[in-house]
Write a protein that holds these residues in place. Structure first.
Motif, PDB file in Angstrom:
ATOM      1  N   ALA A  19       0.746  -1.112  -0.027  1.00  0.00           N
ATOM      2  CA  ALA A  19      -0.197   0.064   0.135  1.00  0.00           C
ATOM      3  C   ALA A  19       0.893   1.298   0.105  1.00  0.00           C
ATOM      4  O   ALA A  19       0.452   2.321  -0.701  1.00  0.00           O
ATOM      5  CB  ALA A  19      -0.753  -0.054   1.375  1.00  0.00           C
ATOM      6  N   LEU A  20       2.088   1.307   0.657  1.00  0.00           N
ATOM      7  CA  LEU A  20       2.920   2.365   0.883  1.00  0.00           C
ATOM      8  C   LEU A  20       3.571   2.713  -0.459  1.00  0.00           C
ATOM      9  O   LEU A  20       4.069   3.727  -0.920  1.00  0.00           O
ATOM     10  CB  LEU A  20       3.762   2.288   1.893  1.00  0.00           C
ATOM     11  CG  LEU A  20       3.170   2.383   3.569  1.00  0.00           C
ATOM     12  CD1 LEU A  20       4.113   2.064   4.366  1.00  0.00           C
ATOM     13  CD2 LEU A  20       2.602   3.690   3.358  1.00  0.00           C
TER      14      LEU A  20
ATOM     15  N   LEU B 212      -5.579   2.601   2.010  1.00  0.00           N
ATOM     16  CA  LEU B 212      -5.017   3.193   0.757  1.00  0.00           C
ATOM     17  C   LEU B 212      -5.300   2.459  -0.310  1.00  0.00           C
ATOM     18  O   LEU B 212      -5.199   3.015  -1.526  1.00  0.00           O
ATOM     19  CB  LEU B 212      -3.495   3.151   1.088  1.00  0.00           C
ATOM     20  CG  LEU B 212      -2.827   4.065   2.153  1.00  0.00           C
ATOM     21  CD1 LEU B 212      -1.172   3.913   2.376  1.00  0.00           C
ATOM     22  CD2 LEU B 212      -3.149   5.553   1.756  1.00  0.00           C
TER      23      LEU B 212
ATOM     24  N   THR C  21       1.310   4.373  -2.668  1.00  0.00           N
ATOM     25  CA  THR C  21       1.316   5.708  -2.021  1.00  0.00           C
ATOM     26  C   THR C  21       2.383   6.527  -2.986  1.00  0.00           C
ATOM     27  O   THR C  21       2.345   7.591  -3.604  1.00  0.00           O
ATOM     28  CB  THR C  21       1.489   5.846  -0.667  1.00  0.00           C
ATOM     29  OG1 THR C  21       0.267   5.255  -0.284  1.00  0.00           O
ATOM     30  CG2 THR C  21       1.537   7.442  -0.308  1.00  0.00           C
TER      31      THR C  21
ATOM     32  N   LEU D 132      -3.586  10.155   4.356  1.00  0.00           N
ATOM     33  CA  LEU D 132      -4.171   9.025   5.191  1.00  0.00           C
ATOM     34  C   LEU D 132      -3.177   8.385   5.993  1.00  0.00           C
ATOM     35  O   LEU D 132      -3.387   8.006   7.113  1.00  0.00           O
ATOM     36  CB  LEU D 132      -4.926   8.204   3.958  1.00  0.00           C
ATOM     37  CG  LEU D 132      -6.236   8.881   3.434  1.00  0.00           C
ATOM     38  CD1 LEU D 132      -6.791   7.896   2.324  1.00  0.00           C
ATOM     39  CD2 LEU D 132      -7.230   8.751   4.671  1.00  0.00           C
ATOM     40  N   ALA D 133      -1.800   8.171   5.282  1.00  0.00           N
ATOM     41  CA  ALA D 133      -1.066   7.283   6.110  1.00  0.00           C
ATOM     42  C   ALA D 133      -0.321   8.019   7.158  1.00  0.00           C
ATOM     43  O   ALA D 133      -0.231   7.449   8.065  1.00  0.00           O
ATOM     44  CB  ALA D 133      -0.003   7.030   4.891  1.00  0.00           C
TER      45      ALA D 133
ATOM     46  N   ALA E 271      -3.311  10.064  -0.176  1.00  0.00           N
ATOM     47  CA  ALA E 271      -2.890   8.749   0.173  1.00  0.00           C
ATOM     48  C   ALA E 271      -1.545   9.208   1.306  1.00  0.00           C
ATOM     49  O   ALA E 271      -1.638   8.570   2.291  1.00  0.00           O
ATOM     50  CB  ALA E 271      -1.907   8.010  -1.051  1.00  0.00           C
TER      51      ALA E 271
ATOM     52  N   LEU F 135      -8.336   3.841  -2.075  1.00  0.00           N
ATOM     53  CA  LEU F 135      -8.102   4.904  -2.579  1.00  0.00           C
ATOM     54  C   LEU F 135      -7.455   4.829  -3.930  1.00  0.00           C
ATOM     55  O   LEU F 135      -7.898   5.348  -4.996  1.00  0.00           O
ATOM     56  CB  LEU F 135      -7.066   5.932  -1.645  1.00  0.00           C
ATOM     57  CG  LEU F 135      -6.890   7.274  -2.295  1.00  0.00           C
ATOM     58  CD1 LEU F 135      -8.035   8.225  -2.080  1.00  0.00           C
ATOM     59  CD2 LEU F 135      -5.586   7.809  -1.506  1.00  0.00           C
ATOM     60  N   TRP F 136      -6.515   3.843  -3.864  1.00  0.00           N
ATOM     61  CA  TRP F 136      -5.768   3.590  -5.319  1.00  0.00           C
ATOM     62  C   TRP F 136      -6.971   3.182  -6.323  1.00  0.00           C
ATOM     63  O   TRP F 136      -6.799   3.652  -7.550  1.00  0.00           O
ATOM     64  CB  TRP F 136      -4.754   2.696  -5.169  1.00  0.00           C
ATOM     65  CG  TRP F 136      -4.049   2.061  -6.514  1.00  0.00           C
ATOM     66  CD1 TRP F 136      -3.131   2.882  -7.264  1.00  0.00           C
ATOM     67  CD2 TRP F 136      -4.147   0.943  -6.983  1.00  0.00           C
ATOM     68  NE1 TRP F 136      -3.011   2.034  -8.265  1.00  0.00           N
ATOM     69  CE2 TRP F 136      -3.680   0.852  -8.355  1.00  0.00           C
ATOM     70  CE3 TRP F 136      -5.124  -0.315  -6.461  1.00  0.00           C
ATOM     71  CZ2 TRP F 136      -3.665  -0.201  -8.929  1.00  0.00           C
ATOM     72  CZ3 TRP F 136      -5.129  -1.232  -7.610  1.00  0.00           C
ATOM     73  CH2 TRP F 136      -4.299  -1.249  -8.643  1.00  0.00           C
TER      74      TRP F 136
ATOM     75  N   VAL G 201      -3.807   1.057   7.563  1.00  0.00           N
ATOM     76  CA  VAL G 201      -3.264   1.696   6.443  1.00  0.00           C
ATOM     77  C   VAL G 201      -3.544   1.085   5.081  1.00  0.00           C
ATOM     78  O   VAL G 201      -3.848   1.580   4.054  1.00  0.00           O
ATOM     79  CB  VAL G 201      -1.792   2.045   6.557  1.00  0.00           C
ATOM     80  CG1 VAL G 201      -0.847   1.076   6.072  1.00  0.00           C
ATOM     81  CG2 VAL G 201      -1.512   3.161   5.954  1.00  0.00           C
ATOM     82  N   THR G 202      -3.621  -0.334   4.974  1.00  0.00           N
ATOM     83  CA  THR G 202      -3.850  -1.012   3.925  1.00  0.00           C
ATOM     84  C   THR G 202      -5.242  -1.026   3.624  1.00  0.00           C
ATOM     85  O   THR G 202      -5.683  -0.583   2.470  1.00  0.00           O
ATOM     86  CB  THR G 202      -3.657  -2.511   4.090  1.00  0.00           C
ATOM     87  OG1 THR G 202      -2.128  -2.764   4.329  1.00  0.00           O
ATOM     88  CG2 THR G 202      -4.000  -3.405   2.890  1.00  0.00           C
TER      89      THR G 202
END
Length: 226
Positions: A23-24, A120, A27, A93-94, A90, A123-124, A116-117
């Protein structure tokens, strides 16, 4: 969407570390896309500061309620995406989630990877959906209710799906666990119904105050067609 402590524990937490890394990574891609196509690195930094502050306030100030396996929050992910772009949203949010955990909810930090997963990846997904759903010649301030509803439903539906996954991954398919997941999903319907109205209200305000909602603080697509 905060996963309750003890839902996923022990060695099972390692999966959340892997999904959080993915997820990062998404981001980072969204941030690089924003630098290239949405105003550059300075604009991204300014928008990210704003979104981080807003997300922190959403978690701490807005009403929220524990229901079943998680909490129902008004996160306004699609609203932030439309106003500030996917990259800044993103990052916000993180970082907003991390700040909330560090300052006020340390008991949530072991669940950070899952949470966080959960924020995010949907969102993606809606950043891709927006490209298909909204014609290149349409500025975001001119979105219809149907388009706002589709984005909000996709984002909140993604959150519910991830919460359900983590709950089943941690506690299995028992009737009690599935009932808790179901009660959380039903409670989230209130968010799905409310967020498109918030989106349209915020976009109408941005259109009426266009002299203030242009420039590096806001998504270039807010007023300019692609």
């Amino acid at each position: 969407m905060h996963i309750e402590p003890e839902v996923v524990t022990g060695a099972k937490l390692f999966l959340s570390y892997a999904t959080a890394a993915g997820a990062l990574g998404l981001t980072a891609k969204l941030a690089l896309d924003s630098v290239r196509d949405n105003g550059g690195s300075a604009a991204l930094a300014l928008r990210s500061l704003i979104t981080t502050a807003l997300v922190f306030c959403f978690f701490e100030v807005f009403p929220h309620q524990a229901v079943g396996v998680s909490e129902v929050h008004l996160i306004l992910g699609s609203t932030l995406l439309l106003l500030f772009g996917a990259g800044a949203t993103a990052i916000g949010l993180a970082l907003g989630l991390l700040l909330q955990g560090l300052l006020f909810a340390q008991f949530d930090l072991p669940q950070y990877g899952m949470n966080v997963t959960t924020l995010l990846v949907p969102l993606w997904g809606i950043s891709l959906l927006a490209k298909r759903l909204i014609a290149p010649g349409t500025a975001y301030v001119d979105l219809s209710y149907k388009q706002a509803l589709a984005l909000s439903t996709a984002y909140q539906g993604g959150i519910v799906a991830w919460v359900g996954f983590w709950a089943v991954y941690g506690n299995g398919f028992s009737g009690e666990n599935l009932a808790a997941v179901g009660s959380f999903g039903l409670a989230y319907m209130s968010v799905i119904l409310l967020e498109p109205l918030v989106d349209l209200g915020v976009l109408a305000a941005a259109k009426a105050l266009s002299s203030y909602s242009r420039g590096p603080l806001f998504n270039a697509r807010l007023h300019q067609p692609a």
